[in-house]
Design an enzyme around this catalytic site. Structure first.
Site, PDB file in Angstrom:
ATOM      1  N   CYS A 259      39.373   9.709 -11.309  1.00 35.86           N
ATOM      2  CA  CYS A 259      38.635  10.845 -10.766  1.00 35.86           C
ATOM      3  C   CYS A 259      37.269  10.406 -10.257  1.00 35.86           C
ATOM      4  CB  CYS A 259      38.442  11.921 -11.848  1.00 35.86           C
ATOM      5  SG  CYS A 259      39.920  12.873 -12.197  1.00 35.86           S
TER       6      CYS A 259
ATOM      7  N   LYS B  21      47.117  13.429 -23.621  1.00 42.29           N
ATOM      8  CA  LYS B  21      47.062  12.383 -22.596  1.00 42.29           C
ATOM      9  C   LYS B  21      46.095  11.273 -22.988  1.00 42.29           C
ATOM     10  CE  LYS B  21      44.408  12.742 -18.818  1.00 42.29           C
ATOM     11  NZ  LYS B  21      43.748  11.541 -18.276  1.00 42.29           N
ATOM     12  N   ASN B  22      44.904  11.657 -23.465  1.00 42.05           N
ATOM     13  CA  ASN B  22      43.874  10.667 -23.749  1.00 42.05           C
ATOM     14  C   ASN B  22      44.160   9.861 -25.008  1.00 42.05           C
ATOM     15  OD1 ASN B  22      42.467  11.397 -21.457  1.00 42.05           O
ATOM     16  ND2 ASN B  22      41.127  12.828 -22.525  1.00 42.05           N
TER      17      ASN B  22
ATOM     18  N   ASP C 158      35.055  17.178 -20.796  1.00 42.02           N
ATOM     19  CA  ASP C 158      36.312  17.541 -20.147  1.00 42.02           C
ATOM     20  C   ASP C 158      36.603  19.047 -20.194  1.00 42.02           C
ATOM     21  OD1 ASP C 158      36.890  15.037 -19.257  1.00 42.02           O
ATOM     22  OD2 ASP C 158      38.410  14.584 -20.762  1.00 42.02           O
TER      23      ASP C 158
ATOM     24  N   ARG D  62      31.223   5.008 -13.573  1.00 37.72           N
ATOM     25  CA  ARG D  62      31.741   4.786 -14.925  1.00 37.72           C
ATOM     26  C   ARG D  62      31.991   3.282 -15.071  1.00 37.72           C
ATOM     27  NH1 ARG D  62      36.506   8.969 -15.715  1.00 37.72           N
ATOM     28  NH2 ARG D  62      36.984   8.442 -13.563  1.00 37.72           N
TER      29      ARG D  62
ATOM     30  N   ARG E  26      48.153  15.041 -13.288  1.00 35.95           N
ATOM     31  CA  ARG E  26      47.732  13.898 -14.091  1.00 35.95           C
ATOM     32  C   ARG E  26      47.493  14.287 -15.540  1.00 35.95           C
ATOM     33  NH1 ARG E  26      42.726  12.223 -12.832  1.00 35.95           N
ATOM     34  NH2 ARG E  26      43.135  10.577 -14.347  1.00 35.95           N
TER      35      ARG E  26
END
Length: 431
Positions: A124, A22-23, A314, A129, A407
């Site tokens: 999230c 995903k990232n 993560d 951030r 997600r």
């Protein structure tokens, strides 16, 4: 607002096919905006974050062609993105609020089309951030930036200009954004203290295939020589190290044995080393990781999150769930994000013994067993931690607000069922 029901107590055995990252997929999809030619991306996972980003690109004017295919033993997506001419340079609030990574359109749209309006992003709720690194770096490259009515409004005269940019922290998001913007800048850009995650190296690989000139992959200093034009190409993204690490912990917490197919052990060196120290047996091949915790006595180990190649933030919540049922005490220190212990009260509802000290550290003392309880997901990775706790808890655990899981974890229930978990999704319509 679906729920997930888990009946704990089953060991997990078998193979789990790890999906595309995903990232990696999110910035690479946005990199397609840097060219007016088609860009085809293989191994894209089926995730709601991908759907959200696709909807944003459709609003911008990108043509998207989706094909499902079999790749490396599992079903995946090959998607072609083509933006010959955008119909809008605005990333609206209704799209961006759903996913923080929408800010990846900022660098590409500004570099190619000289103007962009980006709603301040959501995502999230794991602490502040800020986008200051992104914006100050683009200003160094000649962008004029204002914040108006909750939007970042950015313009440039002509092309962005190469600059020497030094990040005060190794931000993955800022590294991706400035890296993409710099490919079309005039002159040379040097990024100091760049993030070194494998996802960055994969983005660099894609950009260089498109005709960019980037040196320094896998290091903290990136040198980008700007070019006037990038072209289309086809690229297969790497597999998801966070998903692989999450299922490795699932094998450990259930005292089972899982083979993680399509996983790269080099991308998980620090977490795997900690699992070994805890007593888990780990074998690696060129294309898989075998995690065997059968008949193992697990001992708590301290964890300190850090930028890659350190321990990934993560995986912090998932490791905390594992420490809850391991012998002894362990300290977990969160060095990347503030407010990322919101899963602690939910784990404690299940009988975990955790003491949080300030915002940065927690002492976890292992207990003999956890007990099922209704719990609430607070963010993506915390959601998986609650699933892990449910897998070993006595009784029936209900995890609420599981849209977070959708997600970042593809086909979660199906993958768990295939290796022996008693897990099912309760649709909102069935409540």
């Amino acid at each position: 607002m679906d729920k997930i029901k888990i009946r704990g107590g089953r060991q997990l055995f078998g193979k789990v096919y790890i999906s595309g990252a995903k990232n990696t997929a999110l910035p690479i999809i946005c990199a397609s905006l840097l060219t007016d030619e088609p860009v085809t991306i293989k191994n894209i996972p089926f995730l709601s974050d991908i759907t959200s980003l696709n909807n944003l690109l459709l609003q911008i004017g990108t043509k998207i062609d989706v094909k499902e295919e079999e790749l490396n033993g599992h079903k995946t997506q090959t998607i072609t993105y083509h933006t010959p001419e955008p119909s809008s340079l605005i990333a609206p609030y209704d799209y961006v609020r759903k996913m923080r990574a929408s800010y990846y359109v900022l660098g590409p749209l500004l570099a190619k089309y000289r103007h962009v309006e980006l709603s301040l992003p959501g995502g999230c709720a794991i602490g502040a951030r800020p986008m200051d690194i992104h914006l100050t770096s683009l200003e160094q490259m000649g962008a004029h930036i204002e914040i108006k009515n909750g939007y970042v409004v950015a313009d440039i005269d002509g092309r962005l200009k190469g600059a020497h940019v030094a990040f005060h922290s190794a931000s993955v998001g800022a590294t991706c954004n400035i890296l993409m913007a710099a490919t079309l800048a005039e002159g040379t850009t040097v990024i100091e203290n760049a993030a070194k995650e494998p996802e960055i190296a994969d983005l660099i690989d894609l950009l260089n295939k498109m005709g960019a000139k980037i040196e320094g992959a896998n290091t903290s200093t990136l040198t980008i020589t700007g070019v006037e034009k990038l072209h289309g190409m086809t690229h297969e993204i790497i597999n998801d190290r966070i998903e692989a690490g999450s299922y490795a912990i699932a094998a450990a917490i259930t005292k089972g044995r899982l083979e993680l197919v399509n996983a790269n052990a080099e991308h998980l060196k620090t977490p795997l080393d900690i699992l070994r120290k805890m007593g888990v047996k780990i074998e690696t091949t060129d294309n898989s990781i075998i995690v065997d915790a059968q008949n193992c006595t697990l001992h708590g180990e301290d964890v300190f999150t850090d930028y890659y190649p350190g321990f990934p933030t993560d995986l912090q919540a998932q490791f905390m769930a594992l420490m809850c049922v391991s012998q002894g005490a362990a300290m977990i220190t969160e060095n990347i994000w503030e407010n990322r212990f919101m899963h602690v009260p939910e784990l404690m509802r299940m009988g975990a013994n955790i003491n949080v000290h300030g915002h940065a550290s927690a002492i976890v003392r292992g207990v003999e067993k956890l007990s099922a309880a209704p719990v609430m997901s607070t963010d993506l990775r915390a959601s998986f931690a609650l699933i892990l706790a449910g897998l070993v808890a006595e009784g029936e655990t209900i995890v609420n607000r599981v849209y977070h899981l959708d997600r970042g974890y593809e086909h979660l229930e199906e993958k768990f069922k295939a290796v022996g978990a008693d897990i099912e999704r309760i649709k909102e319509s069935d409540w």
